[in-house]
Design a protein around this motif. Structure first.
Motif, mmCIF file in Angstrom:
data_model
loop_
_atom_site.group_PDB
_atom_site.id
_atom_site.type_symbol
_atom_site.label_atom_id
_atom_site.label_comp_id
_atom_site.label_asym_id
_atom_site.label_seq_id
_atom_site.Cartn_x
_atom_site.Cartn_y
_atom_site.Cartn_z
ATOM 1 N N SER A 1 0.869 -1.173 0.000
ATOM 2 C CA SER A 1 0.000 0.000 0.000
ATOM 3 C C SER A 1 0.907 1.224 0.000
ATOM 4 N N PHE A 2 0.322 2.386 -0.244
ATOM 5 C CA PHE A 2 1.087 3.620 -0.221
ATOM 6 C C PHE A 2 1.029 4.302 1.145
ATOM 7 N N GLY A 3 0.080 3.903 1.993
ATOM 8 C CA GLY A 3 -0.153 4.634 3.224
ATOM 9 C C GLY A 3 -0.961 5.884 2.916
ATOM 10 N N ASP A 4 -1.434 6.539 3.958
ATOM 11 C CA ASP A 4 -2.307 7.698 3.774
ATOM 12 C C ASP A 4 -1.562 9.021 3.652
ATOM 13 N N ASN A 5 -0.280 9.031 4.011
ATOM 14 C CA ASN A 5 0.492 10.263 3.968
ATOM 15 C C ASN A 5 1.394 10.244 2.724
ATOM 16 N N PRO A 6 1.293 11.248 1.861
ATOM 17 C CA PRO A 6 2.105 11.263 0.628
ATOM 18 C C PRO A 6 3.614 11.277 0.877
ATOM 19 N N ILE A 7 4.045 11.566 2.106
ATOM 20 C CA ILE A 7 5.474 11.596 2.401
ATOM 21 C C ILE A 7 6.112 10.215 2.203
ATOM 22 N N TYR A 8 5.343 9.138 2.385
ATOM 23 C CA TYR A 8 5.908 7.794 2.223
ATOM 24 C C TYR A 8 6.322 7.540 0.774
ATOM 25 N N LYS A 9 5.477 7.945 -0.156
ATOM 26 C CA LYS A 9 5.832 7.821 -1.577
ATOM 27 C C LYS A 9 7.022 8.708 -1.918
ATOM 28 N N GLU A 10 6.979 9.927 -1.450
ATOM 29 C CA GLU A 10 8.046 10.892 -1.747
ATOM 30 C C GLU A 10 9.400 10.375 -1.253
ATOM 31 N N LYS A 11 9.446 9.906 -0.022
ATOM 32 C CA LYS A 11 10.718 9.449 0.559
ATOM 33 C C LYS A 11 11.177 8.121 -0.047
ATOM 34 N N ALA A 12 10.243 7.272 -0.461
ATOM 35 C CA ALA A 12 10.625 6.026 -1.140
ATOM 36 C C ALA A 12 11.319 6.351 -2.461
ATOM 37 N N ILE A 13 10.787 7.315 -3.195
ATOM 38 C CA ILE A 13 11.420 7.753 -4.446
ATOM 39 C C ILE A 13 12.788 8.364 -4.157
ATOM 40 N N ASN A 14 12.868 9.184 -3.113
ATOM 41 C CA ASN A 14 14.160 9.783 -2.741
ATOM 42 C C ASN A 14 15.201 8.712 -2.426
ATOM 43 N N LEU A 15 14.779 7.665 -1.729
ATOM 44 C CA LEU A 15 15.695 6.569 -1.387
ATOM 45 C C LEU A 15 16.252 5.917 -2.642
ATOM 46 N N ILE A 16 15.371 5.579 -3.578
ATOM 47 C CA ILE A 16 15.819 4.916 -4.802
ATOM 48 C C ILE A 16 16.683 5.852 -5.641
ATOM 49 N N ASP A 17 16.320 7.118 -5.719
ATOM 50 C CA ASP A 17 17.146 8.089 -6.450
ATOM 51 C C ASP A 17 18.548 8.144 -5.850
ATOM 52 N N TYR A 18 18.644 8.152 -4.535
ATOM 53 C CA TYR A 18 19.945 8.179 -3.867
ATOM 54 C C TYR A 18 20.721 6.893 -4.168
ATOM 55 N N LEU A 19 20.079 5.746 -4.004
ATOM 56 C CA LEU A 19 20.760 4.462 -4.212
ATOM 57 C C LEU A 19 21.180 4.262 -5.666
ATOM 58 N N SER A 20 20.486 4.901 -6.601
ATOM 59 C CA SER A 20 20.833 4.759 -8.021
ATOM 60 C C SER A 20 22.208 5.350 -8.329
ATOM 61 N N LYS A 21 22.674 6.222 -7.465
ATOM 62 C CA LYS A 21 23.993 6.844 -7.658
ATOM 63 C C LYS A 21 25.104 6.031 -6.998
ATOM 64 N N LYS A 22 24.738 4.934 -6.365
ATOM 65 C CA LYS A 22 25.694 4.034 -5.716
ATOM 66 C C LYS A 22 25.735 2.733 -6.510
ATOM 67 N N ASP A 23 26.650 1.863 -6.160
ATOM 68 C CA ASP A 23 26.739 0.567 -6.837
ATOM 69 C C ASP A 23 25.811 -0.415 -6.126
ATOM 70 N N VAL A 24 24.507 -0.229 -6.342
ATOM 71 C CA VAL A 24 23.490 -0.955 -5.593
ATOM 72 C C VAL A 24 22.477 -1.574 -6.540
ATOM 73 N N SER A 25 22.061 -2.794 -6.222
ATOM 74 C CA SER A 25 20.911 -3.433 -6.859
ATOM 75 C C SER A 25 19.847 -3.623 -5.786
ATOM 76 N N ILE A 26 18.611 -3.711 -6.222
ATOM 77 C CA ILE A 26 17.486 -3.832 -5.298
ATOM 78 C C ILE A 26 16.949 -5.265 -5.313
ATOM 79 N N VAL A 27 16.682 -5.772 -4.122
ATOM 80 C CA VAL A 27 15.980 -7.043 -3.932
ATOM 81 C C VAL A 27 14.692 -6.684 -3.211
ATOM 82 N N TYR A 28 13.568 -7.213 -3.681
ATOM 83 C CA TYR A 28 12.304 -6.883 -3.017
ATOM 84 C C TYR A 28 11.292 -7.988 -3.289
ATOM 85 N N GLY A 29 10.087 -7.814 -2.777
ATOM 86 C CA GLY A 29 9.073 -8.858 -2.799
ATOM 87 C C GLY A 29 8.324 -9.092 -4.093
#
Length: 191
Positions: free
Chosen positions: A10-38
């Motif tokens: 779910s996204f949750g009721d507060n738009p900050i969760y979506k915003e910060k999730a995007i910020n996290l991925i944007d930050y990690l994209s500049k590192k040597d990182v791959s994502i594992v998820y469900g």
């Protein structure tokens, strides 16, 4: 580094969760990182996987056959593995990951991160785990864990090993420089 991200479908009721999730991925994209998820295309899970793919990151999903047939699998990722049970899904994600970050989510997220915390405590993993504490989401969980420590059910070393912050840069640096604590049994036998 492969980072497993635990979060809600779910996204949750507060738009900050979506915003910060995007910020996290944007930050990690500049590192040597791959994502594992469900492996889901729903909620924060879908958002992080799609954002990572749009930034040319590698994204590995692990989903159960049952969830895949309910049409929530994200087939637009680098690789999607299907397994029989939720238990196998968690095991496979743990095998693929070098580190773990939990974002806001419900029972599933809590269960996943609790298993990693337990593995750290008993010494079956030395991989770091972080709580991305967006909007103070994990504050009550941290209060509970402090209470566990105060009541003698959790050692300070294990509480201290949990990375908790709303600062992505801080989390990443702590993941990279992680020093695993000794297991509960090693600590208790030395005292």
């Amino acid at each position: 580094m492969n980072i497993a991200i635990y979060c809600g479908t779910s996204f949750g009721d507060n738009p900050i969760y979506k915003e910060k999730a995007i910020n996290l991925i944007d930050y990690l994209s500049k590192k040597d990182v791959s994502i594992v998820y469900g492996g889901s295309k729903s909620g924060l899970m879908g958002l992080i996987s799609n954002e990572a793919m749009s930034l040319n990151m590698k994204v590995y999903g692990v989903i159960t056959y049952t969830l895949a047939t309910q049409e929530i699998e994200n087939t637009n990722i680098t690789k999607l593995e299907k397994v029989a049970t939720i238990r196998e899904r968690k095991e496979r994600m743990e095998e693929l990951a070098d580190a773990f970050i939990a974002l806001p989510g419900g029972f599933g997220t809590l269960e996943e991160v609790s298993e990693i915390f337990t593995a750290i405590q008993v010494g079956t993993t030395n991989k770091p785990c972080a709580l991305f504490n967006i909007n103070g989401y994990f504050d009550k969980l941290i209060d509970y864990l402090k209470f566990c420590k105060d009541e003698g059910f959790l050692l300070q070393e294990h509480l201290d090993s949990l990375i908790v912050s709303d600062d992505i840069n801080y989390i990443y640096k702590k993941l990279k420089n992680h020093q695993a604590p000794k297991s509960k049994w090693e600590i208790l036998s030395a005292s």
